[in-house]
Design a protein around this motif. Structure first.
Motif, PDB file in Angstrom:
ATOM      1  N   VAL A 137       0.862  -1.191   0.000  1.00  0.00           N
ATOM      2  CA  VAL A 137       0.000   0.000   0.000  1.00  0.00           C
ATOM      3  C   VAL A 137       0.887   1.226   0.000  1.00  0.00           C
ATOM      4  N   ALA A 138       0.603   2.172  -0.893  1.00  0.00           N
ATOM      5  CA  ALA A 138       1.327   3.437  -0.930  1.00  0.00           C
ATOM      6  C   ALA A 138       0.323   4.571  -0.740  1.00  0.00           C
ATOM      7  N   ALA A 139       0.511   5.356   0.308  1.00  0.00           N
ATOM      8  CA  ALA A 139      -0.339   6.515   0.576  1.00  0.00           C
ATOM      9  C   ALA A 139       0.405   7.762   0.141  1.00  0.00           C
ATOM     10  N   CYS A 140      -0.163   8.454  -0.843  1.00  0.00           N
ATOM     11  CA  CYS A 140       0.503   9.615  -1.456  1.00  0.00           C
ATOM     12  C   CYS A 140      -0.470  10.787  -1.464  1.00  0.00           C
ATOM     13  N   THR A 141      -0.804  11.276  -0.286  1.00  0.00           N
ATOM     14  CA  THR A 141      -1.775  12.356  -0.151  1.00  0.00           C
ATOM     15  C   THR A 141      -1.193  13.440   0.750  1.00  0.00           C
ATOM     16  N   LEU A 142      -1.973  14.484   0.922  1.00  0.00           N
ATOM     17  CA  LEU A 142      -1.629  15.529   1.900  1.00  0.00           C
ATOM     18  C   LEU A 142      -2.661  15.563   3.018  1.00  0.00           C
TER      19      LEU A 142
END
Length: 335
Positions: free
Chosen positions: A200-205
């Protein structure tokens, strides 16, 4: 002013630093950290009083034969709505001997490429060897770069993408499917993007969790790159609680900047000694995953040494390209 200064645009950086080269640069950066040979002053992250932007400045030096590198810029969360990268920056690199300016380059492209490449290095070190599916939280520039980078270290069979705006996640899924040549599905919830997957890759702000520990399957490796200041937490406390290993780019920096870990340290869910440096895993000085069922969590807040390694990879490639042109002109003049 040095007449040999390189001025490199975003397009030039992207051509000079392909995904594989970016990954090599990040492996070198974290290995140098693990070996204790890199120079890494503390970074500056300063939330603006005027809006929701964050100003930042990074300094680092990778090695004796690469000079100091400085990056400054800002994070502007509102850019996503306009279809723009959230991070914009400029990088200056100095000659290792004289300290003269060696290069000025677009820091936005470097940041995108080195962040995704750093995550690929983490997945390669921490995910199970047979991990072949990726859950992607986010559909912007950084999320797309992550899928491309992970595909270089694992033989991806499928990707699931979720972000809050249906059109954007559908567009991202279509683009990645065409680029990677594998099924990429835009899904209707963050849980659906995460549940049952090995990576899982979380790429948010996001300032509130978009990945919850209760969703994670045994053996999952979670990478978060958006929790880079204390007010941002892409994962909840249950992710930290379930993790058999909590790995970070740098313990001292993470303890000060990584939102989920600042909270976990404050609540005594974690002790500082529980933070495992990625460089230590790469060099064998620290442990990471111990078995195929471990849940492993990697929180990256971003380090100047990543920029230094990537910037000098760009400079070396630009100089090599220049030498190639000079040689070609020399052959033409003799013919």
């Amino acid at each position: 002013m040095n007449d040999d200064v390189l001025y490199l645009s975003r397009d030039q950086v992207t051509v000079l630093l392909d995904t594989d080269a970016a990954i090599r640069s990040q492996r070198a950066a974290f290995t140098a950290l693990g070996d204790g040979t890199a120079e890494l002053p503390g970074k500056i992250m300063h939330p603006s009083r005027f809006d929701d932007s964050v100003m930042f400045a990074y300094l680092a030096r990778l090695s004796a034969d690469t000079g100091a590198v400085a990056k400054f810029g800002s994070v502007n969360p509102g850019n996503a709505a306009a279809g723009l990268p959230s991070v914009h920056a400029v990088i200056n690199a100095l000659d290792p001997v004289t300290g003269q300016l060696a290069a000025v380059m677009d820091g936005t492209a470097v940041t995108t490429l080195r962040t995704a490449a750093g995550s690929a290095v983490a997945f390669d070190a921490l995910a199970t060897p047979d991990s072949a599916e990726l859950g992607l939280i986010g559909s912007g520039t950084q999320a797309l770069a992550h899928a491309r980078a992970v595909a270089r270290v694992r033989d991806l069979r499928a990707v699931r993408v979720w972000s809050p705006t249906p059109d954007r996640r559908t567009r991202a899924a279509r683009l990645l499917a065409a680029e990677l040549g594998i099924p990429v599905k835009a899904v209707g919830s963050a849980e659906e993007a995460v549940a049952g997957l090995p990576m899982v890759a979380a790429c948010t702000l996001s300032s509130t969790p978009v990945v919850r520990g209760e969703w994670l399957a045994p053996g999952c490796t979670v990478v978060s790159v958006g929790s880079f200041e204390p007010t941002r937490s892409e994962v909840d406390a249950e992710v930290v609680r379930r993790a058999a290993a909590v790995v970070v780019d740098d313990p001292a920096t993470a303890a000060e900047h990584a939102g989920p870990l600042v909270d976990a340290l404050h609540s005594k869910l974690l002790a500082y000694e529980d933070l495992i440096p990625l460089g230590g895993v790469l060099t064998g000085r620290s442990g990471g995953r111990t078995n195929a069922q471990d849940i492993v969590y990697y929180n990256s807040v971003g380090l100047g040494i990543q920029d230094a390694a990537a910037a000098w990879a760009v400079i070396d490639a630009a100089r090599e390209q220049g030498r190639g042109r000079d040689q070609a002109r020399g052959r033409e003049s003799r013919s």
